[in-house]
Write a protein that holds these residues in place. Structure first.
Motif, PDB file in Angstrom:
ATOM      1  N   HIS A 231       0.827  -1.211   0.000  1.00  0.00           N
ATOM      2  CA  HIS A 231       0.000   0.000   0.000  1.00  0.00           C
ATOM      3  C   HIS A 231       0.858   1.258   0.000  1.00  0.00           C
ATOM      4  N   HIS A 232       1.772   1.350   0.959  1.00  0.00           N
ATOM      5  CA  HIS A 232       2.612   2.539   1.067  1.00  0.00           C
ATOM      6  C   HIS A 232       3.707   2.515   0.008  1.00  0.00           C
ATOM      7  N   ASN A 233       4.283   3.667  -0.219  1.00  0.00           N
ATOM      8  CA  ASN A 233       5.309   3.795  -1.249  1.00  0.00           C
ATOM      9  C   ASN A 233       6.680   3.415  -0.711  1.00  0.00           C
ATOM     10  N   LEU A 234       7.486   2.832  -1.573  1.00  0.00           N
ATOM     11  CA  LEU A 234       8.867   2.505  -1.221  1.00  0.00           C
ATOM     12  C   LEU A 234       9.758   3.736  -1.359  1.00  0.00           C
ATOM     13  N   LEU A 235       9.510   4.527  -2.396  1.00  0.00           N
ATOM     14  CA  LEU A 235      10.309   5.718  -2.684  1.00  0.00           C
ATOM     15  C   LEU A 235       9.448   6.972  -2.551  1.00  0.00           C
ATOM     16  N   ASP A 236      10.084   8.112  -2.318  1.00  0.00           N
ATOM     17  CA  ASP A 236       9.359   9.382  -2.247  1.00  0.00           C
ATOM     18  C   ASP A 236       8.839   9.742  -3.636  1.00  0.00           C
ATOM     19  N   HIS A 237       7.544   9.979  -3.734  1.00  0.00           N
ATOM     20  CA  HIS A 237       6.946  10.364  -5.014  1.00  0.00           C
ATOM     21  C   HIS A 237       6.713  11.866  -5.104  1.00  0.00           C
ATOM     22  N   SER A 238       7.121  12.579  -4.077  1.00  0.00           N
ATOM     23  CA  SER A 238       7.044  14.033  -4.075  1.00  0.00           C
ATOM     24  C   SER A 238       8.103  14.551  -3.113  1.00  0.00           C
ATOM     25  N   ASP A 239       8.718  15.672  -3.475  1.00  0.00           N
ATOM     26  CA  ASP A 239       9.731  16.265  -2.600  1.00  0.00           C
ATOM     27  C   ASP A 239       9.115  16.966  -1.400  1.00  0.00           C
ATOM     28  N   ILE A 240       7.823  17.295  -1.486  1.00  0.00           N
ATOM     29  CA  ILE A 240       7.199  18.032  -0.384  1.00  0.00           C
ATOM     30  C   ILE A 240       6.054  17.260   0.274  1.00  0.00           C
ATOM     31  N   ILE A 241       5.549  16.212  -0.397  1.00  0.00           N
ATOM     32  CA  ILE A 241       4.473  15.408   0.191  1.00  0.00           C
ATOM     33  C   ILE A 241       4.941  13.960   0.207  1.00  0.00           C
ATOM     34  N   TRP A 242       5.589  13.568   1.282  1.00  0.00           N
ATOM     35  CA  TRP A 242       6.097  12.196   1.390  1.00  0.00           C
ATOM     36  C   TRP A 242       5.864  11.594   2.774  1.00  0.00           C
ATOM     37  N   GLU A 243       5.786  12.439   3.797  1.00  0.00           N
ATOM     38  CA  GLU A 243       5.590  11.923   5.154  1.00  0.00           C
ATOM     39  C   GLU A 243       4.254  11.191   5.258  1.00  0.00           C
TER      40      GLU A 243
END
Length: 435
Positions: A231-243
């Motif tokens: 479900h959750h992402n392995l990598l950051d898909h946004s520099d400002i929306i990742w938390e």
């Protein structure tokens, strides 16, 4: 004599039936010149019509979420139609199956899966943060919000026993993660990544990582590819929306995945269409984290992954044709008959509202605010649909973009500028070759 023959015949029939039950159907092999077709349906957030009503309270609720809750059932109807028509080999649902995890929603969603599976498609699910122990499970009645009954972890596996859990060849002792073997040479590692239901954050603990390594060892013994679904992402898909979107300990998870040679991760959760990759300097392995956008969120699409042992992986997105479905099924809802226009307006109202409010506070003329907002809306639509960088060229050359670019540092500027400094221009198509 005839009675004796009849009894013997019955006994023989019973023997063969019993033998068939004891010997499960043989797992097929994908031959070198063959391919299999997999659909990825992310974050459907299904909400039963039994839990809703035509009231101001429900309308107010709809206006607070990014997903089009009123039509989650219609979107799944279209998916059922697509599955019956195209007969993909596999469909995976990477979590957030339901809207806030009510029992009614889960039971109805399972009935929908049963229909999708009836033509022979293999279906696999994992939970998302909305699906279990959710104190915000709710329904609407008499113009009021009421709490609904949720489900726990055990009930989740019972409800979805026929969609992965019942055929798992290995189960993690600490989570609802499991290993499935739909083909001898293609396995699915279905990971439960929610840290603490129903909180949004994700995490994979050390014991589960050790279990993942053991699953990889099993797959390698049979020379099988292993795809991860989480479900959750392995990598950051946004520099400002990742938390709370990327798993908290993604460095440890990433290192483990590189060590065991994982290539493909299918995720959701963030609701935008995005693909990120990471190459290990140690092993040289490249991992692609394909985040398929949420089905009830603009641009209302699902993913298709075709795997061939000789050619590798080919991923693309397919947009739901809601207007065509509404016409063919004689639906009378004007929103569905004019869905393209309706969905764009819903996106502007629900997913661009805060941007409009932020722009309204800036020291700009009314005309500048209007131009800036028009550009933000158009770029945001493309962003959610999976387009970045040069794919936004016409908007980058607009007056509105020039205004946003010239602003003092603020969220709007950072958000928009991030769209043109991304890893990929088109996140709707990807080819991953076999090493």
């Amino acid at each position: 004599m005839k009675n004796t023959i009849a009894i013997i015949g019955i006994l023989v029939l019973v023997f063969f039936l019993a033998t068939a039950c004891l010997n499960p159907q043989e797992v097929p092999m994908i031959n070198i010149d063959e391919s299999i077709n997999m659909y990825i349906v992310a974050d459907p957030h299904y909400m039963s019509e039994k839990m809703t009503e035509d009231s101001q309270t429900f309308t107010n609720y709809l206006n607070t979420v990014d997903r089009m809750m009123k039509y989650t059932g219609v979107f799944l109807d279209i998916m059922e139609d697509e599955i019956k028509k195209n007969q993909p080999d596999i469909v995976v649902f990477p979590g957030d199956l339901t809207n806030n995890g009510s029992r009614v929603n889960h039971l109805e969603f399972e009935k929908r899966l049963k229909k999708m599976k009836s033509k022979g498609t293999k279906i696999y699910v994992v939970p998302g943060n909305h699906d279990i122990n959710n104190e915000k499970a709710l329904y609407f009645k008499d113009d009021q919000i009421h709490l609904a009954e949720s489900i726990n972890e055990v009930e989740f596996t019972e409800i979805y026993n026929d969609y992965g859990y019942g055929e798992a060849i290995s189960r993690d002792e600490n989570t609802l993660s499991y290993l499935a073997k739909p083909y001898k040479n293609l396995w699915l590692l279905m990971l439960d990544t929610t840290k603490d239901y129903p909180e949004p954050g994700g995490y994979i603990n050390r014991d589960t990582l050790n279990w993942i390594v053991s699953c990889s060892d099993m797959a390698k013994e049979e020379n099988a590819e292993m795809i991860v679904v989480m479900h959750h992402n392995l990598l950051d898909h946004s520099d400002i929306i990742w938390e709370d979107y990327t798993v908290d300990n993604n460095t440890s998870v990433l290192n483990t995945f590189h060590e065991i040679g994982i290539k493909v991760v299918l995720s959701g959760h963030i609701h935008i269409q995005d693909i990120k990759s990471h190459t290990s300097v140690t092993t040289g392995n490249t991992i692609y984290d394909i985040a398929t956008s949420s089905l009830p969120v603009y641009n209302h699409q699902y993913g298709q992954l075709i795997y061939s042992p000789s050619k590798g992986y080919d991923y693309e997105t397919i947009k739901l044709n809601v207007e065509k479905y509404a016409l063919e099924n004689n639906l009378k809802d004007e929103n569905l008959l004019s869905f393209n226009e309706y969905s764009e307006q819903f996106f502007i109202d629900n997913l661009c509202r805060k941007h409009k409010e932020s722009i309204g506070l800036l020291e700009l003329s009314d005309e500048q605010k209007k131009e800036a907002f028009i550009t933000v809306v158009e770029m945001n639509k493309k962003y959610f649909s999976g387009y970045r960088n040069e794919a936004l060229k016409e908007h980058i050359e607009s007056q509105g973009f020039e205004i946003v670019e010239g602003l003092d540092e603020c969220f709007i500027q950072e958000y928009i500028m991030g769209m043109i400094e991304d890893q990929n221009a088109d996140n709707n198509k990807l080819h991953i070759p076999i090493n």
